[in-house]
Design a protein around this motif. Structure first.
Motif, PDB file in Angstrom:
ATOM      1  N   ARG A  82      -5.699   7.516   4.535  1.00 66.92           N
ATOM      2  CA  ARG A  82      -6.253   6.272   5.044  1.00 66.92           C
ATOM      3  C   ARG A  82      -7.534   5.911   4.315  1.00 66.92           C
ATOM      4  O   ARG A  82      -7.802   4.759   4.000  1.00 66.92           O
ATOM      5  N   TYR A 125      -9.573   1.141  -1.576  1.00 67.39           N
ATOM      6  CA  TYR A 125      -8.853   0.193  -2.424  1.00 67.39           C
ATOM      7  C   TYR A 125      -9.007  -1.230  -1.873  1.00 67.39           C
ATOM      8  O   TYR A 125      -9.311  -2.177  -2.611  1.00 67.39           O
ATOM      9  N   ASP A 173      -8.349   6.530   1.267  1.00 71.63           N
ATOM     10  CA  ASP A 173      -8.080   6.030  -0.074  1.00 71.63           C
ATOM     11  C   ASP A 173      -7.675   4.559  -0.050  1.00 71.63           C
ATOM     12  O   ASP A 173      -8.162   3.767  -0.852  1.00 71.63           O
ATOM     13  N   PHE A 174      -6.791   4.195   0.868  1.00 74.37           N
ATOM     14  CA  PHE A 174      -6.346   2.803   0.862  1.00 74.37           C
ATOM     15  C   PHE A 174      -7.438   1.879   1.399  1.00 74.37           C
ATOM     16  O   PHE A 174      -7.516   0.714   1.008  1.00 74.37           O
ATOM     17  N   ARG A 231      -1.664  -0.871   8.581  1.00 76.29           N
ATOM     18  CA  ARG A 231      -0.550  -0.760   7.635  1.00 76.29           C
ATOM     19  C   ARG A 231       0.734  -0.459   8.407  1.00 76.29           C
ATOM     20  O   ARG A 231       0.749   0.371   9.317  1.00 76.29           O
ATOM     21  N   ILE A 276       0.860  -1.193   0.000  1.00 76.42           N
ATOM     22  CA  ILE A 276       0.000   0.000   0.000  1.00 76.42           C
ATOM     23  C   ILE A 276       0.886   1.230   0.000  1.00 76.42           C
ATOM     24  O   ILE A 276       1.622   1.477   0.951  1.00 76.42           O
TER      25      ILE A 276
END
Length: 408
Positions: free
Chosen positions: A235, A241, A237-238, A269, A230
């Motif tokens: 935060r 995803y 956005d991921f 993450r 990643i």
């Protein structure tokens, strides 16, 4: 069909193997010889190789296997997208281990035994090739799994060493990664459930394969572990995803594994690969708690867990003592009807909103007020006090969490 024709096909396929031909060459040769389309698929109905030109049955694609009506021994219908056709299905197995299936498409009438005999003669050659590929894959996975085990259990501390070793398999662990755990609920070790986990693994692989970055994918008992690179960013956005990937996987598995349930836990993450084990442990906690947390759906992010993630790892005896201090007296006096305990839990669930709680319990507000007054007297507590409310919320969470952990 005569013996010479059968031997000719076997010799042609063996000659392909001797000269380094793989599954693709075997499929094409068999298809040319029998003048029918031929396909080899995994145990989870994923195309490994095919002579079909239809993209729906391209390499890596999944398809459905449907029984014929009326049924016919060894014959099925295979369907992908809008394409459906009859096929002769032959299991490819060795030493009781199922390796995959061979499909002869549009085989013609049942009474045409020539094709049946020919394709059964070719079966052993395909078993040899699949067995060889499985052994090579197993050997590679043994090295991979040993490395991943050390990585996911925090046994390697040197980041440079991790990054260098990961490059052997095309993984770039210099990038931040997040671990997602997909788990087959109610998994039984001594059953056919391992085939379902393989189907889950294949579904995840088909979703993540088109991604630019190489991902880590590992099958472990009831789990499939996915570690995704990643890039740094917001935060939100991921998470979007990850949700896109998870939702695609769940959509596929809903079709292939129903009525079995897949639960998903997502860790946080981490920048350094030596800390990736934390993300894995967090994902495991999240996937376990997804059973407990009603209304959260099948996917739970560890970052979004509240007090549950603290309570989950806390000493069970301490939790029980706190719970008893807060609620044991109420439950003791409420044994027969359980209405006061239920009333208090609903009152806290609806954020101490009198009207919302009364509606949920189908009570008149005055009846609810009476019950709350009675609860305060039994517990010797003030329900208007913020700290009291927080403590009672935690007590109820402990109640369900302890019951849940005892069932694991």
């Amino acid at each position: 069909m005569n013996v010479e024709e059968s031997l000719q096909l076997q010799n042609e396929l063996l000659n392909k193997l001797v000269h380094g031909g793989g599954l693709k060459e075997l499929v094409d040769s068999t298809s040319h010889f029998v003048r029918r389309e031929v396909m080899i698929a995994s145990t989870s109905h994923r195309v490994l190789e095919s002579s079909l030109t239809d993209e729906e049955f391209g390499q890596g694609k999944f398809f459905e296997v449907l029984p014929l009506n009326p049924p016919s021994p060894g014959r099925v219908q295979i369907q992908a997208g809008e394409t459906r056709m009859d096929a002769l299905a032959i299991e490819l197995s060795h030493a009781s281990k199922r390796l995959g299936f061979l499909y002869l498409c549009d085989p013609g009438p049942d009474e045409d035994n020539r094709l049946k005999v020919l394709i059964h003669q070719a079966r052993n050659i395909f078993v040899l090739e699949l067995q060889k590929e499985a052994e090579l894959l197993d050997n590679s996975r043994n090295y991979q799994d040993a490395f991943l085990f050390d990585l996911l259990y925090g046994n390697i501390e040197d980041n440079n060493d991790i990054i260098a070793r990961a490059k052997l398999w095309g993984w770039d662990l210099s990038l931040p990664h997040v671990v997602t755990v997909f788990e087959l609920e109610d998994y039984e070790s001594y059953s056919q459930d391992h085939y379902l986990v393989t189907t889950l693994h294949d579904s995840i692989q088909s979703v993540v394969q088109p991604l630019d970055n190489a991902v880590i994918l590992m099958e472990k008992n009831e789990e499939v572990i996915l570690a995704l690179p990643i890039e740094s960013g917001k935060r939100r956005d991921f998470k979007a995803y990850l949700n896109m990937i998870i939702n695609q996987v769940l959509a596929q598995t809903e079709e292939r594994l129903a009525p079995r349930v897949i639960r998903v836990g997502v860790g946080r993450r981490y920048e350094q690969p030596s800390e990736l084990f934390r993300s894995y442990q967090e994902a495991k906690v999240a996937v376990k708690l997804s059973v407990l947390l009603k209304g959260k759906g099948p996917t739970v992010y560890f970052r979004e867990l509240g007090v549950e993630r603290i309570l989950y790892s806390h000493d069970k005896q301490e939790l029980l003592e706190f719970y008893r201090e807060m609620l044991a007296e109420l439950e003791s006096q409420d044994k027969q009807k359980n209405e006061l305990t239920e009333t208090l839990e609903n009152y806290l669930t609806y954020h101490c909103d009198l009207k919302a709680t009364a509606n949920a319990l189908f009570l008149h507000p005055n009846s609810l007020r009476y019950r709350l007054k009675r609860i305060e007297e039994i517990l010797d507590m003030d329900l208007e006090d913020f700290d009291t409310r927080v403590s009672l919320v935690i007590a109820f969470k402990i109640k369900y969490l302890v019951d849940f952990k005892e069932k694991l």
